[in-house]
Design a protein around this motif. Structure first.
Motif, PDB file in Angstrom:
ATOM      1  N   PHE A  99      -2.857   3.267  -0.909  1.00 16.18           N
ATOM      2  CA  PHE A  99      -3.311   2.985   0.448  1.00 16.18           C
ATOM      3  C   PHE A  99      -3.955   1.600   0.568  1.00 16.18           C
ATOM      4  O   PHE A  99      -4.653   1.315   1.527  1.00 16.18           O
ATOM      5  CB  PHE A  99      -4.306   4.069   0.901  1.00 16.18           C
ATOM      6  N   ARG A 100      -3.691   0.753  -0.406  1.00 13.03           N
ATOM      7  CA  ARG A 100      -4.237  -0.599  -0.371  1.00 13.03           C
ATOM      8  C   ARG A 100      -3.689  -1.363   0.831  1.00 13.03           C
ATOM      9  O   ARG A 100      -2.524  -1.220   1.221  1.00 13.03           O
ATOM     10  CB  ARG A 100      -3.882  -1.336  -1.664  1.00 13.03           C
ATOM     11  N   ASN A 101      -4.521  -2.181   1.403  1.00 18.87           N
ATOM     12  CA  ASN A 101      -4.138  -2.975   2.563  1.00 18.87           C
ATOM     13  C   ASN A 101      -3.382  -4.218   2.104  1.00 18.87           C
ATOM     14  O   ASN A 101      -3.905  -5.047   1.371  1.00 18.87           O
ATOM     15  CB  ASN A 101      -5.396  -3.365   3.347  1.00 18.87           C
ATOM     16  N   THR A 102      -2.150  -4.334   2.544  1.00 19.68           N
ATOM     17  CA  THR A 102      -1.333  -5.503   2.194  1.00 19.68           C
ATOM     18  C   THR A 102      -1.073  -6.389   3.409  1.00 19.68           C
ATOM     19  O   THR A 102      -0.234  -7.285   3.364  1.00 19.68           O
ATOM     20  CB  THR A 102       0.010  -5.051   1.600  1.00 19.68           C
ATOM     21  N   SER A 103      -1.813  -6.120   4.494  1.00 14.42           N
ATOM     22  CA  SER A 103      -1.600  -6.870   5.739  1.00 14.42           C
ATOM     23  C   SER A 103      -2.002  -8.342   5.565  1.00 14.42           C
ATOM     24  O   SER A 103      -2.960  -8.665   4.867  1.00 14.42           O
ATOM     25  CB  SER A 103      -2.419  -6.246   6.868  1.00 14.42           C
ATOM     26  N   THR A 104      -1.268  -9.207   6.214  1.00 14.80           N
ATOM     27  CA  THR A 104      -1.606 -10.638   6.227  1.00 14.80           C
ATOM     28  C   THR A 104      -2.356 -11.020   7.503  1.00 14.80           C
ATOM     29  O   THR A 104      -2.717 -12.166   7.684  1.00 14.80           O
ATOM     30  CB  THR A 104      -0.331 -11.487   6.118  1.00 14.80           C
ATOM     31  N   ASP A 105      -2.574 -10.010   8.371  1.00 10.43           N
ATOM     32  CA  ASP A 105      -3.328 -10.237   9.604  1.00 10.43           C
ATOM     33  C   ASP A 105      -4.779 -10.528   9.246  1.00 10.43           C
ATOM     34  O   ASP A 105      -5.460  -9.732   8.608  1.00 10.43           O
ATOM     35  CB  ASP A 105      -3.245  -8.984  10.488  1.00 10.43           C
ATOM     36  N   LYS A 106      -5.275 -11.685   9.657  1.00  5.60           N
ATOM     37  CA  LYS A 106      -6.628 -12.097   9.283  1.00  5.60           C
ATOM     38  C   LYS A 106      -7.675 -11.114   9.776  1.00  5.60           C
ATOM     39  O   LYS A 106      -8.699 -10.897   9.125  1.00  5.60           O
ATOM     40  CB  LYS A 106      -6.918 -13.489   9.838  1.00  5.60           C
ATOM     41  N   ALA A 107      -7.444 -10.492  10.931  1.00  5.08           N
ATOM     42  CA  ALA A 107      -8.433  -9.572  11.505  1.00  5.08           C
ATOM     43  C   ALA A 107      -8.603  -8.316  10.660  1.00  5.08           C
ATOM     44  O   ALA A 107      -9.649  -7.683  10.677  1.00  5.08           O
ATOM     45  CB  ALA A 107      -8.023  -9.186  12.922  1.00  5.08           C
ATOM     46  N   ALA A 108      -7.563  -7.939   9.918  1.00 10.74           N
ATOM     47  CA  ALA A 108      -7.622  -6.700   9.141  1.00 10.74           C
ATOM     48  C   ALA A 108      -7.566  -6.929   7.642  1.00 10.74           C
ATOM     49  O   ALA A 108      -7.745  -6.004   6.865  1.00 10.74           O
ATOM     50  CB  ALA A 108      -6.466  -5.778   9.551  1.00 10.74           C
ATOM     51  N   SER A 109      -7.346  -8.162   7.229  1.00 13.57           N
ATOM     52  CA  SER A 109      -7.117  -8.428   5.815  1.00 13.57           C
ATOM     53  C   SER A 109      -8.350  -8.184   4.948  1.00 13.57           C
ATOM     54  O   SER A 109      -8.230  -7.977   3.741  1.00 13.57           O
ATOM     55  CB  SER A 109      -6.636  -9.872   5.625  1.00 13.57           C
ATOM     56  N   PHE A 110      -9.554  -8.197   5.560  1.00 19.43           N
ATOM     57  CA  PHE A 110     -10.758  -7.981   4.755  1.00 19.43           C
ATOM     58  C   PHE A 110     -10.966  -6.505   4.422  1.00 19.43           C
ATOM     59  O   PHE A 110     -11.799  -6.164   3.595  1.00 19.43           O
ATOM     60  CB  PHE A 110     -11.991  -8.520   5.484  1.00 19.43           C
ATOM     61  N   GLU A 111     -10.226  -5.617   5.091  1.00 16.64           N
ATOM     62  CA  GLU A 111     -10.314  -4.193   4.787  1.00 16.64           C
ATOM     63  C   GLU A 111      -9.433  -3.883   3.590  1.00 16.64           C
ATOM     64  O   GLU A 111      -8.234  -4.168   3.591  1.00 16.64           O
ATOM     65  CB  GLU A 111      -9.878  -3.366   5.995  1.00 16.64           C
ATOM     66  N   ARG A 112     -10.007  -3.281   2.565  1.00 14.30           N
ATOM     67  CA  ARG A 112      -9.256  -3.034   1.336  1.00 14.30           C
ATOM     68  C   ARG A 112      -8.234  -1.911   1.476  1.00 14.30           C
ATOM     69  O   ARG A 112      -7.259  -1.866   0.741  1.00 14.30           O
ATOM     70  CB  ARG A 112     -10.221  -2.723   0.193  1.00 14.30           C
ATOM     71  N   LEU A 113      -8.473  -0.996   2.425  1.00 13.96           N
ATOM     72  CA  LEU A 113      -7.536   0.102   2.636  1.00 13.96           C
ATOM     73  C   LEU A 113      -6.821  -0.054   3.970  1.00 13.96           C
ATOM     74  O   LEU A 113      -7.384  -0.571   4.935  1.00 13.96           O
ATOM     75  CB  LEU A 113      -8.268   1.448   2.592  1.00 13.96           C
ATOM     76  N   ASP A 114      -5.581   0.410   4.007  1.00 12.60           N
ATOM     77  CA  ASP A 114      -4.757   0.361   5.213  1.00 12.60           C
ATOM     78  C   ASP A 114      -5.060   1.597   6.052  1.00 12.60           C
ATOM     79  O   ASP A 114      -4.566   2.687   5.782  1.00 12.60           O
ATOM     80  CB  ASP A 114      -3.275   0.324   4.810  1.00 12.60           C
ATOM     81  N   ARG A 115      -5.869   1.437   7.079  1.00 13.24           N
ATOM     82  CA  ARG A 115      -6.292   2.593   7.871  1.00 13.24           C
ATOM     83  C   ARG A 115      -5.132   3.244   8.622  1.00 13.24           C
ATOM     84  O   ARG A 115      -5.130   4.450   8.840  1.00 13.24           O
ATOM     85  CB  ARG A 115      -7.401   2.203   8.843  1.00 13.24           C
ATOM     86  N   GLU A 116      -4.144   2.440   9.016  1.00  9.87           N
ATOM     87  CA  GLU A 116      -3.005   3.010   9.727  1.00  9.87           C
ATOM     88  C   GLU A 116      -2.184   3.915   8.816  1.00  9.87           C
ATOM     89  O   GLU A 116      -1.701   4.968   9.244  1.00  9.87           O
ATOM     90  CB  GLU A 116      -2.142   1.888  10.305  1.00  9.87           C
ATOM     91  N   LYS A 117      -2.042   3.523   7.565  1.00  2.58           N
ATOM     92  CA  LYS A 117      -1.306   4.356   6.618  1.00  2.58           C
ATOM     93  C   LYS A 117      -2.059   5.665   6.362  1.00  2.58           C
ATOM     94  O   LYS A 117      -1.461   6.739   6.274  1.00  2.58           O
ATOM     95  CB  LYS A 117      -1.105   3.606   5.301  1.00  2.58           C
ATOM     96  N   ILE A 118      -3.388   5.584   6.257  1.00  3.77           N
ATOM     97  CA  ILE A 118      -4.196   6.790   6.053  1.00  3.77           C
ATOM     98  C   ILE A 118      -4.078   7.714   7.260  1.00  3.77           C
ATOM     99  O   ILE A 118      -3.908   8.926   7.123  1.00  3.77           O
ATOM    100  CB  ILE A 118      -5.671   6.415   5.817  1.00  3.77           C
ATOM    101  N   ALA A 119      -4.146   7.144   8.468  1.00  2.95           N
ATOM    102  CA  ALA A 119      -4.150   7.929   9.698  1.00  2.95           C
ATOM    103  C   ALA A 119      -2.824   8.629   9.961  1.00  2.95           C
ATOM    104  O   ALA A 119      -2.757   9.538  10.802  1.00  2.95           O
ATOM    105  CB  ALA A 119      -4.507   7.040  10.886  1.00  2.95           C
TER     106      ALA A 119
END
Length: 289
Positions: free
Chosen positions: A104-124
């Motif tokens: 569930f690691r966050n691989t987004s390149t979006d600057k607004a979400a990149s500081f979050e270590r987990l991908d909340r959309e994948k979890i949800a």
């Protein structure tokens, strides 16, 4: 099948949900089946929401969150398989703990979400999310942006200390209903209960400073009134806390025996203890016991 006290516990949970309580605390003694009662309730919530007409089932697709110490999470998975029919809680289970966290690691390149270590959309996207208090604390921003239908906190005494990372992370969770589980709602001091209730039903016990001041003098009448406020039905609504003991509901148990085993402190520990006592005596001017 339900034992009588478990059936009562399940109905109490359903009543609390339908009454509109923001949360409750199931504080049964260890061994009375808190996990079993909770799973039955979660399955009921899922079925109830999915059965509602279109437009009213706003919680039906929201995930449910279970937070517990690491050692208990696999037990939750086992109990689901043992007591629930396939699909009773939905189909997708997310184990956001241990080695599985990397999924569930966050691989987004979006600057607004990149500081979050987990991908909340994948979890949800999952129906049931299991995680630990430590993982929740480390990733509280991501978890706080997920809308959960139910958030269950097993061994909720893990958030007994107000202002800690665990307590703050638990308080940030956005859930329509909170279910706390513990066999020891008060471990060391009355403030333990305040911190737990602040997550289960915020505001019920007012602010921490007022609460501590009210119960500082060990007034037994005040404690009795507090017990009635939390453990008894008020105006026909279900009580906020349900607490049963093994001796009252499981027949045939051997008598409980208490045995004391006096043990001398190791020298280093005894020296440190003596220094703390001496410092306290010097500060307060009281005689050491």
């Amino acid at each position: 099948s339900f034992k009588l006290h478990q059936e009562h516990g399940f109905k109490w949970l359903v009543d609390a949900w339908t009454t509109g309580w923001p949360g409750v605390l199931l504080a049964d003694d260890m061994g009375l089946g808190k996990t079993f009662q909770s799973l039955a309730f979660l399955a009921w919530v899922r079925a109830d929401q999915e059965a509602r007409p279109p437009g009213r089932a706003r919680l039906a697709k929201r995930p449910m969150l279970i937070v517990a110490p690491t050692a208990l999470l696999e037990n939750w998975v086992e109990e689901m398989g043992k007591h629930l029919a396939p699909g009773a809680l939905g189909g997708e289970l997310a184990k956001v703990f241990g080695p599985s966290v990397r999924l569930f690691r966050n691989t987004s390149t979006d600057k607004a979400a990149s500081f979050e270590r987990l991908d909340r959309e994948k979890i949800a996207q999952h129906d049931i999310v299991l995680t630990t208090y430590e993982t929740l604390a480390d990733n509280h921003i991501a978890f706080s942006k997920i809308e959960f239908s139910v958030a269950l906190f097993d061994e909720i005494q893990k958030i007994k200390d107000p202002g800690t990372l665990n307590a703050n992370a638990a308080g940030a969770i956005n859930a329509d209903f909170v279910l706390g589980l513990t066999g020891t709602p008060i471990e060391n001091r009355i403030e333990d209960l305040w911190s737990i209730m602040d997550r289960v039903m915020p505001g019920q016990l007012r602010d921490l400073r007022t609460f501590s001041s009210n119960y500082r003098d060990d007034d037994l009448e005040k404690y009795r009134l507090l017990s009635d406020q939390l453990l008894k039905s008020q105006g026909g609504a279900p009580p906020i806390i349900l607490r049963r003991m093994k001796g009252e509901h499981l027949k045939g148990l051997p008598s409980r025996e208490y045995k004391a085993y006096p043990t001398d402190m190791p020298e280093v520990q005894a020296r440190a203890y003596g220094e703390v006592v001496a410092e306290a005596v010097a500060r307060t001017g009281q005689r050491a016991p």
